[in-house]
Design a protein around this motif. Structure first.
Motif, mmCIF file in Angstrom:
data_model
loop_
_atom_site.group_PDB
_atom_site.id
_atom_site.type_symbol
_atom_site.label_atom_id
_atom_site.label_comp_id
_atom_site.label_asym_id
_atom_site.label_seq_id
_atom_site.Cartn_x
_atom_site.Cartn_y
_atom_site.Cartn_z
ATOM 1 N N PHE A 427 0.852 -1.190 0.000
ATOM 2 C CA PHE A 427 0.000 0.000 0.000
ATOM 3 C C PHE A 427 0.885 1.236 0.000
ATOM 4 O O PHE A 427 2.074 1.178 0.311
ATOM 5 C CB PHE A 427 -1.019 0.019 1.146
ATOM 6 C CG PHE A 427 -0.456 -0.198 2.523
ATOM 7 C CD1 PHE A 427 0.252 0.801 3.193
ATOM 8 C CD2 PHE A 427 -0.666 -1.397 3.193
ATOM 9 C CE1 PHE A 427 0.741 0.607 4.467
ATOM 10 C CE2 PHE A 427 -0.176 -1.597 4.475
ATOM 11 C CZ PHE A 427 0.529 -0.590 5.114
ATOM 12 N N ARG A 428 0.277 2.352 -0.369
ATOM 13 C CA ARG A 428 0.998 3.604 -0.516
ATOM 14 C C ARG A 428 0.538 4.598 0.552
ATOM 15 O O ARG A 428 -0.644 4.614 0.931
ATOM 16 C CB ARG A 428 0.753 4.190 -1.914
ATOM 17 C CG ARG A 428 1.676 5.330 -2.309
ATOM 18 C CD ARG A 428 1.264 5.901 -3.672
ATOM 19 N NE ARG A 428 1.132 4.870 -4.682
ATOM 20 C CZ ARG A 428 2.151 4.393 -5.399
ATOM 21 N NH1 ARG A 428 3.374 4.862 -5.184
ATOM 22 N NH2 ARG A 428 1.936 3.468 -6.318
ATOM 23 N N GLN A 429 1.454 5.410 1.026
ATOM 24 C CA GLN A 429 1.098 6.442 2.000
ATOM 25 C C GLN A 429 -0.006 7.332 1.420
ATOM 26 O O GLN A 429 0.065 7.780 0.275
ATOM 27 C CB GLN A 429 2.315 7.298 2.345
ATOM 28 C CG GLN A 429 2.035 8.314 3.443
ATOM 29 C CD GLN A 429 3.282 9.090 3.815
ATOM 30 O OE1 GLN A 429 4.325 8.912 3.206
ATOM 31 N NE2 GLN A 429 3.182 9.939 4.819
ATOM 32 N N ASP A 431 -3.141 6.256 0.954
ATOM 33 C CA ASP A 431 -4.252 5.400 0.540
ATOM 34 C C ASP A 431 -5.252 5.255 1.684
ATOM 35 O O ASP A 431 -4.903 5.390 2.863
ATOM 36 C CB ASP A 431 -3.755 4.004 0.156
ATOM 37 C CG ASP A 431 -2.991 3.982 -1.157
ATOM 38 O OD1 ASP A 431 -2.991 5.014 -1.848
ATOM 39 O OD2 ASP A 431 -2.388 2.932 -1.475
ATOM 40 N N ALA A 433 -7.242 3.452 4.430
ATOM 41 C CA ALA A 433 -6.884 2.319 5.287
ATOM 42 C C ALA A 433 -8.134 1.508 5.581
ATOM 43 O O ALA A 433 -9.076 2.014 6.199
ATOM 44 C CB ALA A 433 -6.248 2.821 6.578
ATOM 45 N N GLY A 463 -0.297 -2.108 9.303
ATOM 46 C CA GLY A 463 -1.558 -1.414 9.051
ATOM 47 C C GLY A 463 -2.421 -1.247 10.279
ATOM 48 O O GLY A 463 -3.613 -0.930 10.174
ATOM 49 N N HIS A 472 -6.162 7.126 6.745
ATOM 50 C CA HIS A 472 -5.258 6.938 5.606
ATOM 51 C C HIS A 472 -3.968 6.262 6.062
ATOM 52 O O HIS A 472 -3.579 6.342 7.230
ATOM 53 C CB HIS A 472 -4.945 8.285 4.951
ATOM 54 C CG HIS A 472 -6.151 9.010 4.466
ATOM 55 N ND1 HIS A 472 -6.879 8.617 3.364
ATOM 56 C CD2 HIS A 472 -6.781 10.116 4.948
ATOM 57 C CE1 HIS A 472 -7.897 9.441 3.179
ATOM 58 N NE2 HIS A 472 -7.864 10.358 4.130
ATOM 59 N N ARG A 473 -3.322 5.595 5.118
ATOM 60 C CA ARG A 473 -2.056 4.944 5.414
ATOM 61 C C ARG A 473 -1.009 5.987 5.786
ATOM 62 O O ARG A 473 -0.884 7.022 5.128
ATOM 63 C CB ARG A 473 -1.557 4.148 4.214
ATOM 64 C CG ARG A 473 -2.485 3.013 3.785
ATOM 65 C CD ARG A 473 -2.627 1.968 4.871
ATOM 66 N NE ARG A 473 -3.356 0.781 4.388
ATOM 67 C CZ ARG A 473 -3.799 -0.181 5.155
ATOM 68 N NH1 ARG A 473 -3.613 -0.120 6.476
ATOM 69 N NH2 ARG A 473 -4.433 -1.218 4.648
ATOM 70 N N SER A 476 4.251 4.041 3.192
ATOM 71 C CA SER A 476 4.197 3.115 2.061
ATOM 72 C C SER A 476 4.967 1.853 2.424
ATOM 73 O O SER A 476 6.017 1.922 3.071
ATOM 74 C CB SER A 476 4.812 3.752 0.812
ATOM 75 O OG SER A 476 4.106 4.921 0.448
ATOM 76 N N ARG A 487 -4.631 -11.026 4.508
ATOM 77 C CA ARG A 487 -5.434 -9.820 4.705
ATOM 78 C C ARG A 487 -6.481 -10.054 5.781
ATOM 79 O O ARG A 487 -7.041 -11.140 5.904
ATOM 80 C CB ARG A 487 -6.144 -9.424 3.402
ATOM 81 C CG ARG A 487 -5.227 -8.994 2.286
ATOM 82 C CD ARG A 487 -6.044 -8.481 1.102
ATOM 83 N NE ARG A 487 -5.192 -8.021 0.031
ATOM 84 C CZ ARG A 487 -4.750 -8.806 -0.957
ATOM 85 N NH1 ARG A 487 -5.136 -10.081 -0.999
ATOM 86 N NH2 ARG A 487 -3.970 -8.323 -1.901
#
Length: 652
Positions: A427-429, A431, A433, A463, A472-473, A476, A487
């Motif tokens: 995942f990217r900063q 994104d 959550a 996470g 949000h994340r 990254s 997951r």
């Protein structure tokens, strides 16, 4: 010298034997009246003796004798609930563990000790206390009378409930932690089940997510093993009357082979697993600890007997190196072994994930921690620094730290397993959550403007900040190696907490603790060492350490015994002490592992050519110039101390 050894288990008997061979007058105390008697067959634990434990037995010439009574193990066999068993041979055909029952090992070492003419025994005498100042042992005899005897040195190898340790920790200067694990165990024996895989000399593991059984083949043709589960879950199933049915359902091939009635097993509580961590193993002159008295570990890595024997062999080696001088022996033994004991405790508590779940189909290419410990001879502390981000040899900070793999036990029904290749973006900063990621194996790179680039290794969780409130994340995350993950959506986790609050509460606490630890930087701050190597210029290093003592105290320093002695004169300590005989080799491994922020090398450049070439290849800064080192440290002092980061030295 008159020496008391308390405890006639494998470690105590090895030490008593070795010291008697070296001319000491040894008295071996043991509360059992006949430690050589055959134990109850239902309480026979089959041990896995690794090459490091076998090597330790060489100290008293028993390696071959013990191997002759053990069963060489060439593989691990994992048996899932459904589907075919998976046999995993060791990658090197020369690698072997040995399966041997506890009594046979202990009796073999004790027999050798009893053959020593300078050894006397006090079997059936319970050590009631040790008077530290006079090194006096107070015993209670079988008839209840007390006796008192003074020694030059008292060595405590008397296990988890050590009376010798109790005398040591009365001092306010000794850090000590003892606690009962949430896990417990039961000892089991099985007739050999049907199937060719059970005929292979292997460690047999039955992972069941919330509990596991690990079995070893015995000379009697049976499998002898240990069931490990959490006390709370076991007790709940017992009280509900569902335990027997659960075990039969989860282990349909194994339970019919039990050598005792299922009703006996289901009627009993699990035996406790006690964790002991001690920050000092000696008073400096008259008392020493070894084995479980110094470091009782969880059983998840099978290291307890191996590190105990290694303690004994290390003590005998140090005894020879220091000419039997008590003070020097105590100092050298303490310096070498305490960090090893703490690291073994930390690694063991975090290793249940290896046994609760099937191994990944595509394991990472790097050697597994157990491989490094059992077959490659790596130090426990070195492995701990690699697999537990930010690890330091501490008593309390690590004693109750969240077990990132084994403590966070998510029900399998909630998880969606998947594999990811190196370079995959998880995942990217920034994104949204919406899910946790459980990293079962492999390593990932976590990158953010505030943390920089940090490496995390499985087993762990990623996470958690989003579930605790961040929409949000915050960073990254990219895979560095092949990763096995799962997951867990926040929605599923919320529903689980709502519908099964009793089971969810421990998870909640541990996820919150993990998040707090990461916010505080304990697990995110990877070790970044500064090499100090004195070469022939010991005086220059001592002067540098004296002038920049406060700054150097805030930097993770790595070096050998020579550097350790120089720094100690300035009131400093190496964060990581490397064995002198393998110093350059260990430094090269540290460079290759990316653990270094810089290096200060005193002496001629030619003397350090091998190191400087490797430092250059890895882009690590270094200097051999004393004035340059001083100037660099001085310029960076304020920023280094303010940020908490480690100093980076650059060449001219």
């Amino acid at each position: 010298m008159k020496v008391a050894v308390v405890g006639a288990g494998p470690a105590g008997a090895l030490i008593a034997c070795g010291l008697a061979e070296r001319g000491c007058d040894v008295t071996l105390f043991e509360r059992r009246s006949d430690p050589l008697s055959i134990p109850d067959a239902q309480r026979t634990i089959q041990l896995s003796l690794s090459p490091r434990g076998l090597k330790a037995l060489e100290a008293v010439g028993l390696r071959e004798a013990v191997m002759a009574q053990g069963i060489p193990l060439a593989a691990r066999a994992f048996h899932p609930r459904d589907g075919a068993s998976r046999l995993l041979p060791y990658p090197d055909p020369t690698w072997r563990n040995a399966s041997i029952d506890r009594h046979t090992l202990a009796a073999t070492v004790l027999d050798r000790a009893l053959a020593q003419p300078r050894l006397t025994t006090r079997f059936g005498a319970t050590v009631a206390d040790v008077e530290l100042r006079s090194a006096s042992v107070i015993t209670r005899e079988s008839d209840g009378t007390l006796s008192h005897e003074q020694f030059d040195l008292v060595i405590g190898a008397d296990g988890v409930a050590s009376q010798v340790r109790a005398a040591l920790v009365r001092s306010p200067d000794v850090d000590f932690a003892k606690r009962v694990s949430p896990w417990g165990y039961a000892e089991l024996s099985f007739a050999l089940p049907e199937g060719d895989v059970y005929r292979v000399p292997a460690i047999h593991v039955f992972p069941r997510e919330t509990f596991f059984i690990a079995c070893f083949p015995g000379r009697d043709g049976k499998l002898h093993g240990t069931l490990v589960a959490q006390h709370s879950a076991w007790q709940a199933a017992r009280e509900a009357g569902s335990l027997a049915a659960l075990l039969r359902r989860e282990l349909p091939d194994l339970i019919p082979c039990l050598t005792r009635p299922m009703e006996q097993l289901a009627a009993r509580s699990l035996l406790p697993i006690t964790i002991v961590r001690c920050g000092s193993w000696t008073d400096g002159e008259r008392l020493l600890l070894a084995g479980d008295a110094a470091h009782a570990t969880a059983p998840f890595m099978g290291q307890g007997v191996n590190i105990g024997l290694e303690d004994g062999a290390a003590l005998l080696r140090v005894w020879d190196e220091q000419g039997g001088d008590r003070q020097r022996v105590c100092e050298a033994y303490q310096r070498e072994r305490v960090a090893e004991g703490l690291a073994c405790c930390d690694l063991s508590e975090r290793a249940a994930d290896l046994l609760l779940r099937m191994p990944p189909e595509n394991p990472p290419p790097t050697p597994h921690p157990l491989t490094r410990l059992n077959f490659m001879g790596h130090r426990y502390a070195d492995v701990a620094r690699d697999v537990i981000p930010g690890w330091q040899p501490e008593i309390y900070a690590q004693a109750a730290a969240p077990a990132l793999g084994d403590g966070l036990q998510f029900p399998a029904a909630l998880l969606e397993p998947f594999d990811a290749s190196p370079g995959a973006l998880l995942f990217r900063q920034g994104d949204a959550a919406d899910e946790l990621l459980v990293l079962r194996s492999g390593s990932v790179l976590v990158a953010s403007p505030t943390l920089g680039a940090l490496s995390l290794r499985g087993p762990t969780v990623i996470g958690e900040m989003g579930w605790l409130g961040s929409p949000h994340r915050t960073a990254s995350v990219t895979c560095e190696t092949p990763c096995s993950l799962a997951r867990l959506s926040y929605a599923k986790l919320d529903a689980f907490c709502t519908t099964q609050p009793a089971l969810a509460l421990p998870l909640l606490r541990q996820i919150a603790t993990l998040a707090m630890d990461r916010l505080n930087g304990r697990f995110h701050r990877a070790p970044s060492y500064l090499i100090l190597q004195a070469g022939t210029e010991a005086q220059q290093l001592e002067q540098l350490a004296t002038d920049f003592r406060e700054l150097l105290a805030g930097i993770a320093l790595i070096g050998g015994e020579r550097e350790a002695k120089i720094l100690e004169r300035s009131g400093l300590r190496l964060t990581r002490l490397l064995p002198e005989e393998h110093l350059v080799e260990a430094l090269l491994l540290a460079i290759d592992a990316g653990e270094l922020a810089g290096a200060v090398l005193f002496g001629s450049l030619a003397a350090h050519r091998q190191l400087t070439q490797r430092l250059d290849a890895k882009g690590v800064a270094w200097t051999t110039d004393e004035d340059e080192a001083r100037a660099l440290l001085q310029r960076r002092a304020q920023a280094t101390l303010a940020s908490g980061l480690h100093a980076v030295l650059t060449p001219a």
